[in-house]
Scaffold this motif. Structure first.
Motif, short mmCIF file in Angstrom:
data_model
loop_
_atom_site.label_atom_id
_atom_site.label_comp_id
_atom_site.label_asym_id
_atom_site.label_seq_id
_atom_site.Cartn_x
_atom_site.Cartn_y
_atom_site.Cartn_z
N THR A 167 0.84 -1.19 0.00
CA THR A 167 0.00 0.00 0.00
C THR A 167 0.88 1.24 0.00
OG1 THR A 167 -0.13 -0.02 2.41
CG2 THR A 167 -1.87 -1.14 1.23
N THR A 168 0.33 2.29 -0.53
CA THR A 168 1.04 3.56 -0.56
C THR A 168 0.11 4.65 -0.02
OG1 THR A 168 0.34 4.01 -2.82
CG2 THR A 168 2.46 2.94 -2.54
N CYS A 169 0.70 5.72 0.38
CA CYS A 169 -0.06 6.88 0.84
C CYS A 169 -0.80 7.47 -0.37
CB CYS A 169 0.88 7.91 1.46
SG CYS A 169 0.06 9.46 1.90
N GLY A 170 -2.07 7.75 -0.20
CA GLY A 170 -2.86 8.34 -1.27
C GLY A 170 -2.54 9.79 -1.54
N HIS A 171 -1.75 10.42 -0.66
CA HIS A 171 -1.40 11.83 -0.83
C HIS A 171 -0.04 12.01 -1.50
CE1 HIS A 171 -4.79 12.97 1.69
NE2 HIS A 171 -4.40 12.01 2.53
N CYS A 172 0.99 11.33 -0.96
CA CYS A 172 2.35 11.54 -1.46
C CYS A 172 2.92 10.32 -2.18
CB CYS A 172 3.29 11.96 -0.34
SG CYS A 172 3.65 10.64 0.85
N ASN A 173 2.17 9.22 -2.20
CA ASN A 173 2.55 8.00 -2.91
C ASN A 173 3.73 7.27 -2.27
OD1 ASN A 173 1.44 6.41 -4.86
ND2 ASN A 173 2.89 7.05 -6.43
N LYS A 174 4.06 7.57 -1.01
CA LYS A 174 5.15 6.86 -0.32
C LYS A 174 4.67 5.49 0.11
CE LYS A 174 8.42 6.95 3.40
NZ LYS A 174 9.23 5.88 2.93
N SER A 175 5.55 4.50 0.00
CA SER A 175 5.24 3.14 0.40
C SER A 175 4.99 3.09 1.90
CB SER A 175 6.41 2.23 0.03
OG SER A 175 6.17 0.93 0.47
N MET A 176 3.97 2.32 2.29
CA MET A 176 3.60 2.20 3.70
C MET A 176 4.09 0.85 4.22
SD MET A 176 2.04 5.03 4.28
CE MET A 176 1.29 4.70 5.83
N GLU A 177 5.39 0.74 4.49
CA GLU A 177 5.98 -0.52 4.94
C GLU A 177 5.43 -0.97 6.28
OE1 GLU A 177 8.24 2.15 4.45
OE2 GLU A 177 8.76 1.73 2.38
N SER A 178 5.26 -0.06 7.19
CA SER A 178 4.88 -0.44 8.55
C SER A 178 3.38 -0.36 8.80
CB SER A 178 5.61 0.46 9.55
OG SER A 178 5.23 1.80 9.35
N GLY A 179 2.61 0.01 7.83
CA GLY A 179 1.17 0.13 8.03
C GLY A 179 0.83 1.35 8.87
N GLY A 180 -0.31 1.34 9.50
CA GLY A 180 -0.71 2.45 10.35
C GLY A 180 -1.71 3.36 9.67
N TRP A 181 -2.16 4.35 10.41
CA TRP A 181 -3.17 5.27 9.91
C TRP A 181 -2.58 6.55 9.35
CZ3 TRP A 181 -7.72 3.03 9.68
CH2 TRP A 181 -8.04 2.06 10.58
N GLN A 182 -1.30 6.81 9.62
CA GLN A 182 -0.71 8.08 9.23
C GLN A 182 0.59 7.85 8.46
OE1 GLN A 182 -0.49 10.64 12.56
NE2 GLN A 182 -0.06 12.45 11.35
N CYS A 183 0.78 8.63 7.40
CA CYS A 183 1.99 8.53 6.58
C CYS A 183 3.17 9.15 7.33
CB CYS A 183 1.77 9.23 5.25
SG CYS A 183 3.23 9.26 4.19
N HIS A 184 4.31 8.48 7.26
CA HIS A 184 5.50 8.99 7.94
C HIS A 184 6.17 10.10 7.16
CE1 HIS A 184 5.09 5.87 10.89
NE2 HIS A 184 5.07 4.95 9.94
N ARG A 185 5.87 10.23 5.88
CA ARG A 185 6.48 11.28 5.06
C ARG A 185 5.69 12.59 5.13
NH1 ARG A 185 7.06 10.63 -1.30
NH2 ARG A 185 9.22 10.04 -1.02
N CYS A 186 4.37 12.52 4.87
CA CYS A 186 3.59 13.77 4.79
C CYS A 186 2.67 13.98 6.00
CB CYS A 186 2.76 13.78 3.51
SG CYS A 186 1.43 12.56 3.44
#
Length: 123
Positions: free
Chosen positions: A45-64
């Motif tokens: 899965t990737t963040c729908g905002h910045c397209n960063k890969s979501m390796e660890s899952g969770g509700w919040q993107c670590h990049r944006c």
């Protein structure tokens, strides 16, 4: 021959051609390659905002720092069953997406993608 098929499937996956790769696996004459689809199924899965890969899952993107699983229809956080289009990555609550695709074929997020999920969700 098995090495050739495996290399080709890996190349298709790197190019994000997952449906083609799945079809090659399913139609391959080698049993060892066909078993790949049943041994380990993985999705990214990737963040729908910045397209960063979501390796660890969770509700919040670590990049944006934006919430990652928000509904493209109601724009609220999805904290349960989340469905998404594998083509564009947008999605939302199952019922909201079913309702949307019963009347539309394009993505509810407005990205312009003609989501193939409309055929599966509306039936």
């Amino acid at each position: 021959m098995e090495h050739w098929f495996s290399s080709y499937i890996d190349l298709l996956s790197r190019q994000r051609l997952w449906c083609v790769a799945a079809e090659i696996i399913r139609e391959c004459p080698l049993e060892s390659v066909r078993k790949r689809s049943q041994e380990s199924t993985m999705y990214y899965t990737t963040c729908g905002h910045c397209n960063k890969s979501m390796e660890s899952g969770g509700w919040q993107c670590h990049r944006c720092d934006k919430l990652t699983s928000w509904c493209s229809v109601c724009h609220r956080t999805v904290r349960g069953l989340f469905v998404w289009c594998q083509g564009c990555g947008h999605g939302g609550h199952l019922l909201h997406m079913k309702d949307w695709y019963s009347a539309h074929s394009s993505c509810p997020a407005g990205c312009g993608h003609n989501c193939m999920a409309s055929k599966r969700l509306s039936s």
